[in-house]
Design a protein around this motif. Structure first.
Motif, PDB file in Angstrom:
ATOM      1  N   GLN A  35       0.810  -1.218   0.000  1.00  0.00           N
ATOM      2  CA  GLN A  35       0.000   0.000   0.000  1.00  0.00           C
ATOM      3  C   GLN A  35       0.848   1.274   0.000  1.00  0.00           C
ATOM      4  N   ILE A  36       2.004   1.192  -0.650  1.00  0.00           N
ATOM      5  CA  ILE A  36       2.810   2.375  -0.910  1.00  0.00           C
ATOM      6  C   ILE A  36       2.348   2.919  -2.260  1.00  0.00           C
ATOM      7  N   VAL A  37       1.881   4.161  -2.259  1.00  0.00           N
ATOM      8  CA  VAL A  37       1.343   4.784  -3.461  1.00  0.00           C
ATOM      9  C   VAL A  37       2.383   5.744  -4.025  1.00  0.00           C
ATOM     10  N   SER A  38       2.645   5.616  -5.315  1.00  0.00           N
ATOM     11  CA  SER A  38       3.579   6.502  -5.999  1.00  0.00           C
ATOM     12  C   SER A  38       2.773   7.471  -6.872  1.00  0.00           C
ATOM     13  N   VAL A  39       2.960   8.770  -6.639  1.00  0.00           N
ATOM     14  CA  VAL A  39       2.284   9.808  -7.412  1.00  0.00           C
ATOM     15  C   VAL A  39       3.327  10.495  -8.276  1.00  0.00           C
ATOM     16  N   GLN A  40       3.102  10.477  -9.595  1.00  0.00           N
ATOM     17  CA  GLN A  40       4.017  11.133 -10.528  1.00  0.00           C
ATOM     18  C   GLN A  40       3.272  12.237 -11.267  1.00  0.00           C
ATOM     19  N   PHE A  41       3.949  13.377 -11.395  1.00  0.00           N
ATOM     20  CA  PHE A  41       3.390  14.527 -12.101  1.00  0.00           C
ATOM     21  C   PHE A  41       4.366  14.923 -13.193  1.00  0.00           C
ATOM     22  N   LYS A  84      -8.503   2.471   6.576  1.00  0.00           N
ATOM     23  CA  LYS A  84      -9.069   1.967   5.324  1.00  0.00           C
ATOM     24  C   LYS A  84     -10.230   2.879   4.944  1.00  0.00           C
ATOM     25  N   GLY A  85     -10.382   3.139   3.662  1.00  0.00           N
ATOM     26  CA  GLY A  85     -11.458   4.017   3.208  1.00  0.00           C
ATOM     27  C   GLY A  85     -11.094   4.693   1.907  1.00  0.00           C
ATOM     28  N   ASN A  86     -11.785   5.781   1.622  1.00  0.00           N
ATOM     29  CA  ASN A  86     -11.610   6.509   0.365  1.00  0.00           C
ATOM     30  C   ASN A  86     -10.827   7.802   0.596  1.00  0.00           C
ATOM     31  N   TYR A  87      -9.972   8.110  -0.383  1.00  0.00           N
ATOM     32  CA  TYR A  87      -9.140   9.303  -0.333  1.00  0.00           C
ATOM     33  C   TYR A  87      -9.131   9.963  -1.706  1.00  0.00           C
ATOM     34  N   SER A  97      -6.387  21.615 -11.928  1.00  0.00           N
ATOM     35  CA  SER A  97      -5.957  20.516 -11.064  1.00  0.00           C
ATOM     36  C   SER A  97      -6.210  19.182 -11.737  1.00  0.00           C
ATOM     37  N   LEU A  98      -5.436  18.194 -11.311  1.00  0.00           N
ATOM     38  CA  LEU A  98      -5.640  16.797 -11.686  1.00  0.00           C
ATOM     39  C   LEU A  98      -6.047  16.083 -10.410  1.00  0.00           C
ATOM     40  N   ASN A  99      -7.118  15.278 -10.489  1.00  0.00           N
ATOM     41  CA  ASN A  99      -7.689  14.651  -9.312  1.00  0.00           C
ATOM     42  C   ASN A  99      -7.934  13.179  -9.556  1.00  0.00           C
ATOM     43  N   SER A 100      -7.701  12.389  -8.520  1.00  0.00           N
ATOM     44  CA  SER A 100      -7.944  10.955  -8.608  1.00  0.00           C
ATOM     45  C   SER A 100      -8.462  10.462  -7.260  1.00  0.00           C
ATOM     46  N   ALA A 101      -9.380   9.502  -7.301  1.00  0.00           N
ATOM     47  CA  ALA A 101      -9.912   8.907  -6.078  1.00  0.00           C
ATOM     48  C   ALA A 101      -9.207   7.584  -5.812  1.00  0.00           C
ATOM     49  N   LEU A 102      -8.916   7.320  -4.536  1.00  0.00           N
ATOM     50  CA  LEU A 102      -8.280   6.070  -4.123  1.00  0.00           C
ATOM     51  C   LEU A 102      -9.177   5.379  -3.109  1.00  0.00           C
ATOM     52  N   SER A 103      -9.237   4.069  -3.191  1.00  0.00           N
ATOM     53  CA  SER A 103      -9.958   3.282  -2.203  1.00  0.00           C
ATOM     54  C   SER A 103      -8.957   2.328  -1.568  1.00  0.00           C
ATOM     55  N   VAL A 104      -8.731   2.486  -0.257  1.00  0.00           N
ATOM     56  CA  VAL A 104      -7.752   1.673   0.472  1.00  0.00           C
ATOM     57  C   VAL A 104      -8.518   0.612   1.263  1.00  0.00           C
ATOM     58  N   VAL A 109      -4.990  -1.184  -2.875  1.00  0.00           N
ATOM     59  CA  VAL A 109      -5.421   0.171  -3.208  1.00  0.00           C
ATOM     60  C   VAL A 109      -5.992   0.168  -4.624  1.00  0.00           C
ATOM     61  N   GLU A 110      -7.231   0.646  -4.757  1.00  0.00           N
ATOM     62  CA  GLU A 110      -7.839   0.826  -6.078  1.00  0.00           C
ATOM     63  C   GLU A 110      -7.731   2.288  -6.443  1.00  0.00           C
ATOM     64  N   ILE A 111      -7.356   2.552  -7.688  1.00  0.00           N
ATOM     65  CA  ILE A 111      -7.086   3.922  -8.130  1.00  0.00           C
ATOM     66  C   ILE A 111      -7.968   4.254  -9.314  1.00  0.00           C
ATOM     67  N   SER A 112      -8.672   5.378  -9.245  1.00  0.00           N
ATOM     68  CA  SER A 112      -9.477   5.818 -10.389  1.00  0.00           C
ATOM     69  C   SER A 112      -8.591   6.630 -11.329  1.00  0.00           C
ATOM     70  N   PRO A 113      -8.956   6.719 -12.606  1.00  0.00           N
ATOM     71  CA  PRO A 113      -8.172   7.536 -13.543  1.00  0.00           C
ATOM     72  C   PRO A 113      -8.182   9.005 -13.114  1.00  0.00           C
ATOM     73  N   ALA A 114      -7.109   9.702 -13.402  1.00  0.00           N
ATOM     74  CA  ALA A 114      -7.017  11.126 -13.069  1.00  0.00           C
ATOM     75  C   ALA A 114      -7.965  11.926 -13.950  1.00  0.00           C
ATOM     76  N   GLU A 115      -8.612  12.923 -13.334  1.00  0.00           N
ATOM     77  CA  GLU A 115      -9.526  13.798 -14.054  1.00  0.00           C
ATOM     78  C   GLU A 115      -9.036  15.233 -13.932  1.00  0.00           C
ATOM     79  N   PHE A 116      -9.259  16.002 -14.992  1.00  0.00           N
ATOM     80  CA  PHE A 116      -8.819  17.389 -15.085  1.00  0.00           C
ATOM     81  C   PHE A 116      -9.950  18.316 -14.661  1.00  0.00           C
TER      82      PHE A 116
END
Length: 194
Positions: A35-41, A84-87, A97-104, A109-116
């Motif tokens: 559950q280590i999440v890597s965020v790249q921009f 555990k929960g949603n972030y 902004s770029l936004n994405s929802a995560l469910s832990v 970890v489930e990751i939704s696609p990034a939205e602008f």
């Protein structure tokens, strides 16, 4: 024939230039089994930005504001220590902004696609608050104003694509206020002084 060919070449060059110039920054999020999440921009041009992770109540669990412009950034965040929960992950750069929802969950970890999205603009003019927001989702938008964590004013702004409102706050006490604009995906907040 030469005129048609010339027009075609000019049109092709124009379309190519516009698509190159309008290349949007990208946010990529991956997670491993621990559950280590890597965020790249990545951005075609160096820019200032902020990385924020919030829970569903709007509590910030991670925040990083870069002081220098950069075109590439990578950050690892340990979600195993969080409940555990949603972030929501947000990279805010300027008024966009770029936004994405995560469910832990225990399963990972489930990751939704990034939205602008476009960020709202707030401006104080004397006792007037100007609000400008491009509501791409065209869903309901609400505004709340807090002083010392107490709600002092709330209003439904509408669901139009372009929201332009002016609120007269001549009854408000002088001091610092927190403005929260709520849309379907996230909350946007700002501190203002009246």
């Amino acid at each position: 024939m030469k005129t048609k060919y010339l027009l075609f070449v000019l049109l092709f060059m124009l379309v190519s230039a516009v698509s190159y110039a309008s290349e949007k920054p990208k946010m990529t999020i991956t997670a491993n089994d621990e559950q280590i999440v890597s965020v790249q921009f990545e951005s075609s041009e160096p820019t200032w930005f902020e990385l924020t992770v919030q829970d569903t109540k709007g509590e910030v669990v991670y925040h990083k504001k870069l002081r220098e412009r950069t075109a590439r950034y990578k950050q690892q965040i340990d979600f195993s220590k969080l409940k555990k929960g949603n972030y929501f992950v947000c990279v805010n750069y300027g008024n966009r902004s770029l936004n994405s929802a995560l469910s832990v969950s225990p399963n990972g970890v489930e990751i939704s696609p990034a939205e602008f999205f476009y960020e709202p603009y707030f401006e104080i003019e004397g006792e007037k608050l100007n609000i400008s927001f491009l509501n791409v989702a065209q869903k309901g938008v609400y505004l709340s104003i807090y002083k010392k964590d107490k709600l002092v004013y709330g209003i439904y702004l509408g669901n139009e694509m372009s929201i332009q409102k002016r609120l007269v706050l001549n009854q408000a006490e002088k001091g610092e206020y927190k403005i929260v604009l709520r849309e379907w995906f996230k909350n946007h907040s700002a501190q203002v002084q009246l």
